[in-house]
Enzyme design. Structure first.
Site: not given
Length: 246
Positions: A9-10, A36, A38, A51, A111, A113, A231
């Site tokens: 995640h990120r 993943e 953003d 993000h 993703e 945003k 994470d």
């Protein structure tokens, strides 16, 4: 049973400043299957990886991403907020990340945003870059803005899209199919057994976020969940390895 994939995640956001090349490299080193991240657009319409719609939380700057040029954004320190040892970290461009990903086996979840700021043509700009690096078969595009996913599907129906949602929707795979999406990226709390079992029967991958607790990681892996977004990819990798060795 297919193995549950681990998406960082990120990047490895638990151990490194999120959405930076440091975090992405750490995720790869930790054994993650995917990353993943953003994407938003700069004032000069360049896709960048960050993000928040503003830069305050993750950099030493101020202002909205949409009001800053790429040159202005790249002058910001995107790592010291996490730890002084990451003071050289910068906000990467999507192009920079795609170039790096193309030299790995990673799957990339982008993703968009664009729920708060409706970035003009973000779908087209992101797709052009993905196509440029020939990563169509390794990219999943997700968004809370489902109109945006419909647009992606109209521009290129070959790329996988996934709906992001926070609510306990009934049979969300049917809704996803209706807009041409094939993945369910749901908030962890709504990843109930009925959803995971029903989605599996419908052939729809479920990738809940953000799965950080050991017992949640274990439960989703043993429940046959398609993937988890975490994470802590290194921890998740170790848990998965231990479980598959039993």
């Amino acid at each position: 049973m297919n193995k549950t994939l681990i998406f960082a995640h990120r990047g490895s956001a638990g151990t490194h400043p999120e959405n930076t090349m440091d975090a992405f490299q750490a995720a790869l080193d930790a054994g993650a299957d995917g990353i993943e991240l953003d994407v938003q657009l700069t004032k000069d319409f360049i896709p960048v990886v960050i993000h928040d719609e503003t830069v305050e939380r993750t950099t030493n700057g101020t202002g909205w991403v949409k009001d800053l040029t790429l040159a202005e954004l790249q002058q910001l320190d995107a790592g010291s907020w996490f730890s002084p040892s990451f003071s050289t970290a910068r906000i990467p461009t999507l192009q920079e990340v795609l170039q790096w990903v193309s030299g790995t086996q990673l799957i990339l979840n982008i993703e968009l945003k664009n729920g708060i700021v409706r970035y003009p043509d973000i779908e087209k700009k992101v797709l052009e870059l993905v196509e440029q690096f020939n990563l169509m078969d390794r990219v999943i595009i997700s968004s809370f803005n489902h109109y945006s996913l419909v647009e992606i599907n109209q521009l290129n129906s070959e790329i996988e899209t996934a709906i992001l949602f926070m609510e306990g929707l009934y049979e969300p795979w049917n809704y996803a199919k209706g807009i041409g999406a094939s993945g369910l990226h749901c908030f962890l709390a709504v990843a109930v057994p009925e959803l995971i079992i029903g989605a599996a029967k419908a052939g729809t991958p479920v990738r809940p976020f953000t799965v950080n607790e050991d017992h949640h990681i274990q439960a989703l892996i043993s429940g046959g969940c398609s993937a988890i977004i975490t994470d802590w990819p290194e921890k998740a990798f170790k848990i998965r390895t231990t479980m598959t060795e039993r």
